[in-house]
Design a protein around this motif. Structure first.
Motif, PDB file in Angstrom:
ATOM      1  N   LEU A 143      57.326  46.916  70.241  1.00 25.69           N
ATOM      2  CA  LEU A 143      58.270  48.017  70.009  1.00 25.69           C
ATOM      3  C   LEU A 143      57.553  49.286  69.569  1.00 25.69           C
ATOM      4  O   LEU A 143      57.948  50.395  69.943  1.00 25.69           O
ATOM      5  CB  LEU A 143      59.278  47.624  68.927  1.00 25.69           C
ATOM      6  CG  LEU A 143      60.513  46.853  69.369  1.00 25.69           C
ATOM      7  CD1 LEU A 143      61.233  46.273  68.168  1.00 25.69           C
ATOM      8  CD2 LEU A 143      61.455  47.736  70.166  1.00 25.69           C
ATOM      9  N   THR A 144      56.516  49.126  68.758  1.00 30.80           N
ATOM     10  CA  THR A 144      55.849  50.303  68.194  1.00 30.80           C
ATOM     11  C   THR A 144      54.731  50.833  69.098  1.00 30.80           C
ATOM     12  O   THR A 144      54.238  51.936  68.873  1.00 30.80           O
ATOM     13  CB  THR A 144      55.260  49.972  66.810  1.00 30.80           C
ATOM     14  OG1 THR A 144      54.471  48.782  66.924  1.00 30.80           O
ATOM     15  CG2 THR A 144      56.356  49.739  65.791  1.00 30.80           C
ATOM     16  N   TRP A 190      57.464  43.286  67.208  1.00 25.84           N
ATOM     17  CA  TRP A 190      57.285  44.550  66.486  1.00 25.84           C
ATOM     18  C   TRP A 190      56.120  45.346  67.086  1.00 25.84           C
ATOM     19  O   TRP A 190      56.217  46.560  67.288  1.00 25.84           O
ATOM     20  CB  TRP A 190      57.057  44.276  64.997  1.00 25.84           C
ATOM     21  CG  TRP A 190      56.799  45.511  64.210  1.00 25.84           C
ATOM     22  CD1 TRP A 190      55.617  45.918  63.665  1.00 25.84           C
ATOM     23  CD2 TRP A 190      57.750  46.551  63.889  1.00 25.84           C
ATOM     24  NE1 TRP A 190      55.754  47.121  63.041  1.00 25.84           N
ATOM     25  CE2 TRP A 190      57.052  47.539  63.154  1.00 25.84           C
ATOM     26  CE3 TRP A 190      59.103  46.735  64.174  1.00 25.84           C
ATOM     27  CZ2 TRP A 190      57.673  48.680  62.689  1.00 25.84           C
ATOM     28  CZ3 TRP A 190      59.719  47.894  63.705  1.00 25.84           C
ATOM     29  CH2 TRP A 190      59.015  48.848  62.969  1.00 25.84           C
ATOM     30  N   THR A 235      60.502  53.465  73.751  1.00 28.46           N
ATOM     31  CA  THR A 235      61.463  52.793  72.867  1.00 28.46           C
ATOM     32  C   THR A 235      62.566  53.771  72.466  1.00 28.46           C
ATOM     33  O   THR A 235      63.756  53.438  72.496  1.00 28.46           O
ATOM     34  CB  THR A 235      60.736  52.260  71.610  1.00 28.46           C
ATOM     35  OG1 THR A 235      59.740  51.345  72.015  1.00 28.46           O
ATOM     36  CG2 THR A 235      61.700  51.563  70.666  1.00 28.46           C
ATOM     37  N   ILE A 261      58.096  37.472  65.746  1.00 30.74           N
ATOM     38  CA  ILE A 261      58.615  38.771  65.274  1.00 30.74           C
ATOM     39  C   ILE A 261      57.487  39.800  65.222  1.00 30.74           C
ATOM     40  O   ILE A 261      57.658  40.967  65.591  1.00 30.74           O
ATOM     41  CB  ILE A 261      59.311  38.612  63.912  1.00 30.74           C
ATOM     42  CG1 ILE A 261      60.603  37.796  64.101  1.00 30.74           C
ATOM     43  CG2 ILE A 261      59.633  39.961  63.280  1.00 30.74           C
ATOM     44  CD1 ILE A 261      61.290  37.398  62.826  1.00 30.74           C
ATOM     45  N   GLY A 262      56.316  39.354  64.790  1.00 30.09           N
ATOM     46  CA  GLY A 262      55.153  40.245  64.757  1.00 30.09           C
ATOM     47  C   GLY A 262      54.812  40.771  66.140  1.00 30.09           C
ATOM     48  O   GLY A 262      54.518  41.956  66.319  1.00 30.09           O
ATOM     49  N   GLU A 296      62.525  42.199  71.665  1.00 26.65           N
ATOM     50  CA  GLU A 296      62.361  43.647  71.855  1.00 26.65           C
ATOM     51  C   GLU A 296      63.593  44.254  72.548  1.00 26.65           C
ATOM     52  O   GLU A 296      64.172  45.231  72.064  1.00 26.65           O
ATOM     53  CB  GLU A 296      61.102  43.920  72.675  1.00 26.65           C
ATOM     54  CG  GLU A 296      60.809  45.398  72.825  1.00 26.65           C
ATOM     55  CD  GLU A 296      59.588  45.663  73.694  1.00 26.65           C
ATOM     56  OE1 GLU A 296      58.840  44.711  73.980  1.00 26.65           O
ATOM     57  OE2 GLU A 296      59.387  46.816  74.071  1.00 26.65           O
TER      58      GLU A 296
END
Lengths: 290, 232
Positions: free
Chosen positions: A15-16, A12, A22, A8-9, A219
């Motif tokens: 995504l950022t 993330w 995005t 998940i990290g 993602e």
């Protein structure tokens, strides 16, 4: 749990990293799901309305007041003899009245007498014969003036609208959905490029293919799901505006409520699944070659 | 080839050929054996095939003929390449460090990628950094380190799985002589502790000073195999 946190990290971080990409991906997915979902919803509602109408092959024949039982039988026999008629079902005035009262029980005065005539439901063999059959029935003596009702024009109109919506939906589906898919694909490819060093390191130290691939799938899935989540309130807003307009034009019409939560669930799941597939297509091959 | 006995060589190349296309070969009929705890240099000009030897062992490249054995296993039969790679440490020439992460985070990231817990990462990272003598720079970013220090971090990252085999592809390629020698001393130290070390290099000075086994390659062929650099 450790692995999940790591995956998940990584998703993330991806995504950022490309916020602009995005944003573009999510908004395109949202617009595609809003338009396609909105058209699908409109199609579903109109189709449901069309199904509630008598069949295109069906006619209603109302008889004059005071028609006797023998006249009813003779008229039924005469209608059955007409070329193009399949079946004839008698609807007695009492049965029709009971049903009418049951459907409108709150609005009906207690002391109102039965104003309904005897009637027939006539099913046709062939739609092309509807005009000649209607003309023949009208000539029967027990049939009330203007006593033959059938909905060929209404059905034609609804068919046209449904066909139009179908083509419009297909056109939008054919342009917007691939566009959203390509954007998700590009976003994942950009993420792959931006994270090539991490991918290389993971590959060198023996991270499994799934550990490398899953963050990209997360993602894409998140982008699609957020697009679906954003499309739902937009769809709801348009529905409210449409419903308010209809209520303003026809005070007696009460539009059925918008299925907000089922729509949200459907669009989020659809968007997520779409994003998952696009990201899988984008990431699988390059990662296999890494 | 029959099942290998425990005393058999750790690594065996048996008539290995790597053909990239009809005209381009990585290796041609290479046969050699390496024992556990050996320190071997692969030398030769660019395109001679020295990196290909290391990539065959890490399965980044597949042989088109012959067999490669590692610790008694025919590598052509290995399906789980990630698990195989956890048995070895791979040190790339360009360090491959994450620029936005500190030294300890670079090592920690690799450990997390292979499923280690945060607690294990916290416990092991300082030990690893001490082993490669970079513990004092744990909180520095890669751009704040010298080339030699960056390579130490890359070597430290290669040690996270306690590998018995270390593959270093031109580990001194980007370093000045002083830092090159420091890295070679570190690799020798790891070798003294029992790690088999294979180094692809064309750094003649470092190879001469280290004075270990040297396999010379040219156009994919082994043209020399000396147990010491000094041997003729």
């Amino acid at each position: 749990m450790n692995r999940l946190q790591f995956l998940i990290g990584e998703a993330w971080a991806s995504l950022t990293r490309h916020k602009g990409m995005t944003f573009a991906t999510i908004t395109t997915s949202a617009v595609a799901l809003f338009l396609v979902g909105g058209l699908a919803y409109a199609y579903w509602r109109i189709d449901a309305y069309a199904r509630s109408l008598p069949s295109r092959f069906e006619m209603r024949v109302f008889l004059r007041d005071g028609t006797t039982y023998d006249q009813v039988r003779e008229t039924a026999t005469a209608i059955r003899a007409i070329e193009g008629v399949d079946t004839v079902v008698h609807i007695p005035k009492d049965a029709a009245w009971q049903r009418f009262k049951r459907d409108l029980r709150e609005a009906m005065p207690e002391d109102l007498g039965n104003p309904l005539p005897d009637a027939f439901k006539v099913i046709l063999k062939d739609l092309e014969e509807s005009r000649s059959v209607a003309a023949s029935i009208k000539r029967l003596p027990a049939v009330a003036p203007n006593g033959v009702n059938y909905l060929s024009e209404e059905h034609e109109l609804i068919s046209h609208i449904l066909r139009l919506l179908g083509w419009l939906g297909l056109g939008l589906f054919g342009t917007l959905v691939p566009t959203a898919g390509i954007l998700i694909y590009i976003a994942i490819r950009l993420a792959l490029h931006a994270r090539r060093r991490e991918i290389r390191i993971m590959s060198l130290v023996g991270a499994t293919q799934s550990t490398i691939l899953i963050p990209f799938l997360i993602e894409g899935t998140v982008q699609g799901a957020i697009g679906g989540a954003l499309a739902t309130p937009a769809l709801y807003t348009v529905y409210r505006l449409f419903a308010a307009t209809v209520e303003g034009l026809m005070a007696t019409v009460d539009p059925s409520p918008f299925p907000l939560w089922p729509t949200l669930a459907l669009l989020v799941v659809t968007g997520g699944a779409f994003g998952f597939v696009c990201s899988l297509v984008a990431a699988r091959r390059p990662l296999r070659e890494a | 080839m029959a099942e290998q006995k425990p005393e058999s060589p750790y690594i065996v190349f048996d008539g290995v050929e790597v053909k990239f296309s009809d005209l381009v070969y990585g290796l041609r009929g290479v046969s050699l054996s390496i024992h556990r705890g050996d320190f071997v240099f692969f030398v030769g000009r660019t395109g001679a095939g020295k990196s290909t030897v290391l990539k065959l062992l890490s399965r980044q490249v597949r042989e088109t003929a012959g067999k490669v054995w590692l610790n008694g296993r025919d590598l052509a039969t290995v399906r789980d390449v990630p698990m195989l790679r956890r048995e070895m440490g791979i040190v790339p020439q360009d360090f491959a460090l994450l620029p936005s992460r500190k030294v300890w985070e670079n090592v920690a990231y690799a450990m997390r990628a292979v499923g280690r817990s945060r607690a294990e990462v916290r416990r092991k990272v300082p030990d690893i950094l001490e082993r490669v003598q970079i513990g004092h720079r744990a909180d520095a970013f890669p751009h704040e380190l010298s080339g030699g220090e960056q390579q130490r971090v890359a070597i430290g990252r290669a040690l996270i799985n306690n590998p018995s085999l270390l593959l270093a592809d031109e580990p001194t390629g980007n370093l000045d002589p002083q830092h090159s020698w420091e890295i070679m001393e570190l690799l020798q130290l790891l070798n003294l502790r029992g790690t088999t070390v294979l180094v692809a290099s064309h750094d003649t000075e470092v190879i001469r000073r280290t004075n270990r086994r040297v396999v010379t390659l040219e156009n994919g062929h082994v043209i020399g195999d000396r147990s010491r650099f000094d041997d003729e």
